[in-house]
Design a protein around this motif. Structure first.
Motif, PDB file in Angstrom:
ATOM      1  N   LEU A   3       0.925  -1.180   0.138  1.00 34.20           N
ATOM      2  CA  LEU A   3       0.044   0.080  -0.084  1.00 34.20           C
ATOM      3  C   LEU A   3       0.755   1.252  -0.092  1.00 34.20           C
ATOM      4  N   ARG A   4       1.917   1.116   0.883  1.00 36.40           N
ATOM      5  CA  ARG A   4       3.038   2.501   0.729  1.00 36.40           C
ATOM      6  C   ARG A   4       3.452   2.578  -0.657  1.00 36.40           C
ATOM      7  N   LEU A   5       3.965   1.610  -1.389  1.00 37.51           N
ATOM      8  CA  LEU A   5       4.424   1.799  -2.741  1.00 37.51           C
ATOM      9  C   LEU A   5       3.369   2.189  -3.564  1.00 37.51           C
ATOM     10  N   ARG A   6       2.249   1.774  -3.467  1.00 39.67           N
ATOM     11  CA  ARG A   6       1.284   1.969  -4.406  1.00 39.67           C
ATOM     12  C   ARG A   6       0.824   3.702  -4.187  1.00 39.67           C
ATOM     13  N   ARG A   7       0.981   4.101  -2.892  1.00 37.33           N
ATOM     14  CA  ARG A   7       0.655   5.534  -2.632  1.00 37.33           C
ATOM     15  C   ARG A   7       1.658   6.442  -3.159  1.00 37.33           C
ATOM     16  N   ALA A   8       3.148   5.860  -2.913  1.00 41.98           N
ATOM     17  CA  ALA A   8       4.198   6.380  -3.405  1.00 41.98           C
ATOM     18  C   ALA A   8       4.233   6.744  -4.994  1.00 41.98           C
ATOM     19  N   PHE A 147      -3.403  11.064 -14.844  1.00 42.75           N
ATOM     20  CA  PHE A 147      -3.649  10.322 -13.505  1.00 42.75           C
ATOM     21  C   PHE A 147      -2.586  10.497 -12.729  1.00 42.75           C
ATOM     22  N   HIS A 148      -3.166  10.932 -11.435  1.00 43.43           N
ATOM     23  CA  HIS A 148      -2.308  11.401 -10.396  1.00 43.43           C
ATOM     24  C   HIS A 148      -2.873  11.273  -9.225  1.00 43.43           C
ATOM     25  N   GLN A 149      -2.235  10.677  -8.405  1.00 44.37           N
ATOM     26  CA  GLN A 149      -2.928  10.315  -6.910  1.00 44.37           C
ATOM     27  C   GLN A 149      -4.045   9.731  -7.124  1.00 44.37           C
TER      28      GLN A 149
END
Length: 157
Positions: A3-8, A147-149
């Motif tokens: 999840l942290r990588l996906r968000r990053a 596409f961003h965040q």
């Protein structure tokens, strides 16, 4: 970590690209949306996309001799969502054009690339797909979809 990588990774703005071709019966399209697209080389003309190894659509697209890459334009959020769905008709309400080669492009896109597969590279839980460009059609008056965040956005002049 996932999840942290996906968000990053979502912090890096990307375009949205439809990858489409005609099915084996040559009358209906098959396609998917990707945001992992990059230019690779001018000579030879190469681009790359990355697809999840679990994708059921990718296994069907990989059999195509020619694919269309459409860089989606502002206002094509619904087309992106439709092409990303797991169920139903992905092309419902999506306007498309088939080329003689079997490549399929979406109308109202900012860019059309007609490509053939050059090389596949295994990369963890994805495959990097290197594509050779056979034809280019650029539509200068269409702003790209971004596409961003995890949200669709527009480029503001």
């Amino acid at each position: 970590m996932d999840l942290r990588l996906r968000r990053a990774f979502s912090s890096f703005p990307t375009g949205v690209v439809a990858v489409c071709a005609l099915r084996d019966d040559e009358t209906e399209p098959i396609g998917m949306a990707v945001n992992s697209f990059t230019s690779i080389s001018l000579e030879p003309a190469l681009v790359a996309i990355s697809v999840a190894n679990t994708s059921r659509t990718w296994t069907k697209l990989a059999a195509a001799s020619s694919v269309g890459l459409s860089v989606l334009g502002h206002g094509q959020e619904q087309a992106s969502r439709s092409l990303s769905s797991r169920d139903g008709d992905r092309f419902d309400g999506v306007r498309w054009v088939a080329q003689d080669s079997g490549a399929v492009h979406l109308e109202d896109a900012a860019l059309w690339l007609t490509c053939h597969f050059e090389k596949l590279v295994a990369a963890g839980d994805h495959t990097i797909v290197l594509l050779a460009i056979d034809d280019v059609q650029h539509f200068d008056d269409i702003e790209p979809l971004v596409f961003h965040q995890s949200r669709y956005r527009s480029i503001v002049a």
